[in-house]
Design a protein around this motif. Sequence first.
Motif, PDB file in Angstrom:
ATOM      1  N   THR A  87       5.336  -3.882  -8.421  1.00  5.29           N
ATOM      2  CA  THR A  87       6.471  -2.958  -8.371  1.00  5.29           C
ATOM      3  C   THR A  87       6.968  -2.567  -9.763  1.00  5.29           C
ATOM      4  O   THR A  87       8.015  -1.946  -9.893  1.00  5.29           O
ATOM      5  CB  THR A  87       7.636  -3.563  -7.570  1.00  5.29           C
ATOM      6  OG1 THR A  87       8.040  -4.795  -8.167  1.00  5.29           O
ATOM      7  CG2 THR A  87       7.235  -3.810  -6.120  1.00  5.29           C
ATOM      8  N   THR A  88       6.211  -2.907 -10.795  1.00  9.38           N
ATOM      9  CA  THR A  88       6.568  -2.500 -12.157  1.00  9.38           C
ATOM     10  C   THR A  88       6.200  -1.035 -12.357  1.00  9.38           C
ATOM     11  O   THR A  88       5.107  -0.608 -11.981  1.00  9.38           O
ATOM     12  CB  THR A  88       5.828  -3.364 -13.189  1.00  9.38           C
ATOM     13  OG1 THR A  88       6.212  -4.729 -13.032  1.00  9.38           O
ATOM     14  CG2 THR A  88       6.152  -2.915 -14.610  1.00  9.38           C
ATOM     15  N   LYS A  89       7.100  -0.262 -12.955  1.00  9.23           N
ATOM     16  CA  LYS A  89       6.868   1.171 -13.140  1.00  9.23           C
ATOM     17  C   LYS A  89       6.078   1.465 -14.411  1.00  9.23           C
ATOM     18  O   LYS A  89       6.315   0.869 -15.461  1.00  9.23           O
ATOM     19  CB  LYS A  89       8.198   1.927 -13.158  1.00  9.23           C
ATOM     20  CG  LYS A  89       8.887   2.007 -11.803  1.00  9.23           C
ATOM     21  CD  LYS A  89      10.153   2.859 -11.884  1.00  9.23           C
ATOM     22  CE  LYS A  89      10.719   3.159 -10.498  1.00  9.23           C
ATOM     23  NZ  LYS A  89      11.136   1.954  -9.777  1.00  9.23           N
ATOM     24  N   SER A  92       2.750   7.737 -15.133  1.00 14.64           N
ATOM     25  CA  SER A  92       1.593   7.973 -14.272  1.00 14.64           C
ATOM     26  C   SER A  92       0.374   8.529 -14.979  1.00 14.64           C
ATOM     27  O   SER A  92      -0.750   8.266 -14.566  1.00 14.64           O
ATOM     28  CB  SER A  92       1.976   8.946 -13.155  1.00 14.64           C
ATOM     29  OG  SER A  92       2.237  10.236 -13.698  1.00 14.64           O
ATOM     30  N   HIS A 158       9.108   3.549  -4.611  1.00 15.26           N
ATOM     31  CA  HIS A 158       9.356   3.204  -6.011  1.00 15.26           C
ATOM     32  C   HIS A 158       8.913   4.301  -6.982  1.00 15.26           C
ATOM     33  O   HIS A 158       9.143   4.200  -8.180  1.00 15.26           O
ATOM     34  CB  HIS A 158       8.640   1.897  -6.374  1.00 15.26           C
ATOM     35  CG  HIS A 158       9.188   0.694  -5.678  1.00 15.26           C
ATOM     36  ND1 HIS A 158       8.660   0.219  -4.494  1.00 15.26           N
ATOM     37  CD2 HIS A 158      10.222  -0.127  -5.974  1.00 15.26           C
ATOM     38  CE1 HIS A 158       9.336  -0.841  -4.107  1.00 15.26           C
ATOM     39  NE2 HIS A 158      10.288  -1.081  -4.981  1.00 15.26           N
ATOM     40  N   THR A 159       8.256   5.339  -6.464  1.00 17.13           N
ATOM     41  CA  THR A 159       7.745   6.407  -7.324  1.00 17.13           C
ATOM     42  C   THR A 159       8.836   7.432  -7.610  1.00 17.13           C
ATOM     43  O   THR A 159       9.530   7.876  -6.699  1.00 17.13           O
ATOM     44  CB  THR A 159       6.537   7.098  -6.657  1.00 17.13           C
ATOM     45  OG1 THR A 159       5.508   6.120  -6.429  1.00 17.13           O
ATOM     46  CG2 THR A 159       5.987   8.214  -7.525  1.00 17.13           C
ATOM     47  N   GLN A 171       7.048   8.154 -12.692  1.00 16.77           N
ATOM     48  CA  GLN A 171       7.018   6.694 -12.693  1.00 16.77           C
ATOM     49  C   GLN A 171       6.336   6.205 -11.419  1.00 16.77           C
ATOM     50  O   GLN A 171       6.789   6.510 -10.314  1.00 16.77           O
ATOM     51  CB  GLN A 171       8.434   6.134 -12.795  1.00 16.77           C
ATOM     52  CG  GLN A 171       9.159   6.524 -14.079  1.00 16.77           C
ATOM     53  CD  GLN A 171       8.485   5.925 -15.296  1.00 16.77           C
ATOM     54  OE1 GLN A 171       8.553   4.725 -15.541  1.00 16.77           O
ATOM     55  NE2 GLN A 171       7.805   6.771 -16.069  1.00 16.77           N
ATOM     56  N   THR A 173       4.060   2.899  -9.309  1.00 15.34           N
ATOM     57  CA  THR A 173       3.808   1.456  -9.220  1.00 15.34           C
ATOM     58  C   THR A 173       2.467   1.232  -8.531  1.00 15.34           C
ATOM     59  O   THR A 173       1.984   2.088  -7.773  1.00 15.34           O
ATOM     60  CB  THR A 173       4.903   0.739  -8.412  1.00 15.34           C
ATOM     61  OG1 THR A 173       4.811   1.154  -7.030  1.00 15.34           O
ATOM     62  CG2 THR A 173       6.289   1.050  -8.952  1.00 15.34           C
TER      63      THR A 173
END
Length: 321
Positions: A87-89, A92, A158-159, A171, A173
């Motif tokens: 889950t770390t960003k 991209s 999470h994006t 961003q 994950t």
Amino acid sequence: MKEQPRIFRRARGALSVALAAGVLAPVALGASPAVAATPTVSCTSGKAGLAAKLSKDITAALKGRTSTTAVALYDRTTKTTCSLRATTKYDSASVVKATVLATLLWDNKKHNRYLTQREINLTTAMITKSDNDATTSLWKQLGVTKVKAFLKAAGMTHTVPGSGGYWGLTQITAQDEQRLLTLLTTKNSVLSDNARSYELGLMRKVVSSQRWGTPAGAPSGVTVQVKNGWLPRATHGWRVHSIGAFTGKGHDYAITVLTQDNKTMNDGINTIQAVARAVHKDLNPAVATKSTVAPPAAPQEAVPAVPEAPAVRMLTATPRS
């Protein structure tokens, strides 16, 4: 205190050289980055002994590398999952192009329409050649609102889409990239079967110079679908990512590897391929592997220059006037 102006002048001079070259590289005032600590990868599996082996081998593949790496794996056949910093960003870079295409296909399904010839041309260039101009055109056509709506429908919570037209600074994950690969490889209500087939078809046709990364060490005969991304920035060095789906002949699994803090693009590629080889070997013991495309000597994807100084980001879309 007298040393500070001289240090600042050296840093500013180095920045000017980087800008003149069109690529902003990290400006090092001290020692080289230390080797990152290697956390243990977490795995579970329905097959006895496989989780422990994968955890051990992926961890070993990452040992001694400076890359800060996120890993996600899911194998439907053995019900196996692995995760590290899932889950770390990360910025991209061009991996987001797979999401851009999925958004377009999802939106077309909502409006019951087919791709136009223009859209076919743009999506083909965007995925198979990682064309930036094609991506910018489609990003503008869709708009961030539609991208966000797709992300919500896809469960990619999470994006965060890049602002100001800078799609390459979206961003992402590893967990969300796995969600996208799951949608592409499994029947679902978000993407139609035709849409899934279309996107996977383009990911199978990525040009040979961009087929590095997660395909490294894949079994012979497996169908490989891949999308990679790479981008240098002033902080955390090169971002180098690879997402891949591996299907057919009894295979059905997906791998996501995201990296940053790479001194060079090839450092990131080598990290990804070390992880990929470990995964493919453990999931497919005693099976012949495909030959791997050597890492490119230089990026095959144009990276626009940074117009401002001091620069805090590398642009991946044409600046607005």
